[in-house]
Design a protein around this motif. Sequence first.
Motif, short mmCIF file in Angstrom:
data_model
loop_
_atom_site.label_atom_id
_atom_site.label_comp_id
_atom_site.label_asym_id
_atom_site.label_seq_id
_atom_site.Cartn_x
_atom_site.Cartn_y
_atom_site.Cartn_z
N LEU A 42 14.77 -64.09 -41.48
CA LEU A 42 15.80 -63.42 -40.70
C LEU A 42 16.15 -62.11 -41.41
O LEU A 42 16.63 -62.12 -42.54
CB LEU A 42 17.05 -64.29 -40.57
CG LEU A 42 18.26 -63.67 -39.86
CD1 LEU A 42 17.93 -63.33 -38.42
CD2 LEU A 42 19.46 -64.61 -39.94
N GLU A 43 15.89 -60.99 -40.74
CA GLU A 43 16.24 -59.67 -41.28
C GLU A 43 17.53 -59.21 -40.60
O GLU A 43 17.55 -58.92 -39.41
CB GLU A 43 15.13 -58.66 -41.02
CG GLU A 43 15.43 -57.28 -41.58
CD GLU A 43 14.40 -56.22 -41.22
OE1 GLU A 43 14.40 -55.16 -41.86
OE2 GLU A 43 13.58 -56.46 -40.30
N VAL A 44 18.61 -59.14 -41.38
CA VAL A 44 19.91 -58.78 -40.83
C VAL A 44 20.14 -57.28 -41.07
O VAL A 44 20.27 -56.85 -42.21
CB VAL A 44 21.03 -59.61 -41.47
CG1 VAL A 44 22.36 -59.31 -40.80
CG2 VAL A 44 20.73 -61.11 -41.37
N CYS A 46 18.12 -54.59 -39.31
CA CYS A 46 16.75 -54.07 -39.44
C CYS A 46 16.68 -52.56 -39.28
O CYS A 46 15.70 -51.94 -39.70
CB CYS A 46 15.83 -54.75 -38.44
SG CYS A 46 16.18 -54.36 -36.71
N THR A 63 12.75 -62.80 -37.28
CA THR A 63 13.77 -62.36 -36.34
C THR A 63 14.48 -61.17 -36.96
O THR A 63 15.05 -61.29 -38.05
CB THR A 63 14.78 -63.48 -36.04
OG1 THR A 63 14.10 -64.60 -35.46
CG2 THR A 63 15.85 -62.99 -35.06
N VAL A 65 17.39 -58.36 -36.62
CA VAL A 65 18.66 -58.21 -35.92
C VAL A 65 19.31 -56.88 -36.29
O VAL A 65 19.27 -56.46 -37.45
CB VAL A 65 19.61 -59.37 -36.29
CG1 VAL A 65 20.98 -59.18 -35.66
CG2 VAL A 65 19.01 -60.71 -35.88
N GLN A 87 16.56 -58.65 -31.91
CA GLN A 87 17.78 -59.19 -31.32
C GLN A 87 18.95 -58.27 -31.65
O GLN A 87 19.11 -57.87 -32.81
CB GLN A 87 18.02 -60.60 -31.88
CG GLN A 87 19.15 -61.37 -31.26
CD GLN A 87 19.26 -62.76 -31.88
OE1 GLN A 87 20.19 -63.07 -32.63
NE2 GLN A 87 18.30 -63.60 -31.58
N TRP A 95 27.19 -66.27 -35.80
CA TRP A 95 25.79 -65.99 -35.52
C TRP A 95 25.22 -67.00 -34.53
O TRP A 95 25.53 -68.19 -34.59
CB TRP A 95 24.97 -66.03 -36.81
CG TRP A 95 25.34 -64.96 -37.80
CD1 TRP A 95 26.40 -64.08 -37.73
CD2 TRP A 95 24.65 -64.65 -39.01
NE1 TRP A 95 26.41 -63.25 -38.82
CE2 TRP A 95 25.35 -63.58 -39.63
CE3 TRP A 95 23.52 -65.17 -39.64
CZ2 TRP A 95 24.95 -63.04 -40.85
CZ3 TRP A 95 23.11 -64.64 -40.85
CH2 TRP A 95 23.81 -63.57 -41.45
N THR A 97 21.97 -67.52 -34.37
CA THR A 97 20.72 -68.01 -34.95
C THR A 97 20.85 -69.49 -35.33
O THR A 97 21.93 -69.96 -35.68
CB THR A 97 20.35 -67.20 -36.19
OG1 THR A 97 21.50 -67.10 -37.05
CG2 THR A 97 19.91 -65.80 -35.82
N PHE A 102 16.04 -70.86 -41.81
CA PHE A 102 15.32 -69.71 -42.35
C PHE A 102 14.99 -69.89 -43.83
O PHE A 102 15.82 -70.34 -44.61
CB PHE A 102 16.14 -68.43 -42.14
CG PHE A 102 16.33 -68.08 -40.70
CD1 PHE A 102 15.36 -67.38 -40.00
CD2 PHE A 102 17.46 -68.49 -40.01
CE1 PHE A 102 15.52 -67.06 -38.66
CE2 PHE A 102 17.64 -68.20 -38.66
CZ PHE A 102 16.66 -67.48 -37.99
N VAL A 105 16.57 -64.84 -45.82
CA VAL A 105 17.49 -63.98 -45.08
C VAL A 105 17.66 -62.70 -45.91
O VAL A 105 17.84 -62.79 -47.13
CB VAL A 105 18.85 -64.65 -44.83
CG1 VAL A 105 19.83 -63.67 -44.18
CG2 VAL A 105 18.69 -65.89 -43.96
N ALA A 127 22.63 -70.27 -42.11
CA ALA A 127 21.33 -70.01 -41.49
C ALA A 127 20.17 -70.44 -42.38
O ALA A 127 19.08 -70.77 -41.88
CB ALA A 127 21.19 -68.53 -41.16
#
Length: 207
Positions: A42-44, A46, A63, A65, A87, A95, A97, A102, A105, A127
């Motif tokens: 999960l890339e918060v 991006c 994913t 975000v 996303q 969240w 997700t 994951f 993250v 997450a």
Amino acid sequence: MSVQQAYDLWSASYDADHNPTRDLDRAVMTQVLGEQRFGIILEVGCGTGKNTGLLAEIGETLTAVDFSSGMLAKAKAKITAHNVTFQQADITKPWSTPAASFDLVTFNLILEHIEDLDFVMGQASQALATNGLLFICELHPFKQYRGSQAQFTQDGEVNFVPAFTHHTSDFLAAAQKHGLKLQSLNEWWHEDDGDKPPRLISFLFRK
């Protein structure tokens, strides 16, 4: 100007601007994570996808975000890997997700724009799967103490993106509160920084 509005505007020039902080962050990601492999990432935050390509290579699924539709549009235009899903989301809200899913993250250059660090660290912990990793790379507090803040110029006008100072101890305390154990902490300088204080700070936590 809100954070979302600022990045929507900045998205048009973000990749082309002279930005040592952006460039150093990309180099840090490659050095720290480039040789590792993960299942679900999960890339918060991006952005325009500066690290998305790397994460797509080291992860089975990703994913990515972001809050800004402008930034996401740029990322989608240049990242076409089949294992990436984009996303749009506000990470200051609960969240959507899946929990405990994951293996990695990531937060890169976005937490300075988040006032409630405790909340997003808690969401990241939820997450993460057991033994999952949380990687954070942010503007060093020392830079913030000296007045540094994300900014860009458009039509000759300097625009400052709203920012909040988080001390190193704030990151560590929030992580500990949510069951994340520190694996490493590093400080980073761009080649142009000379004897100045470190530009970035990174943390690697394990759940």
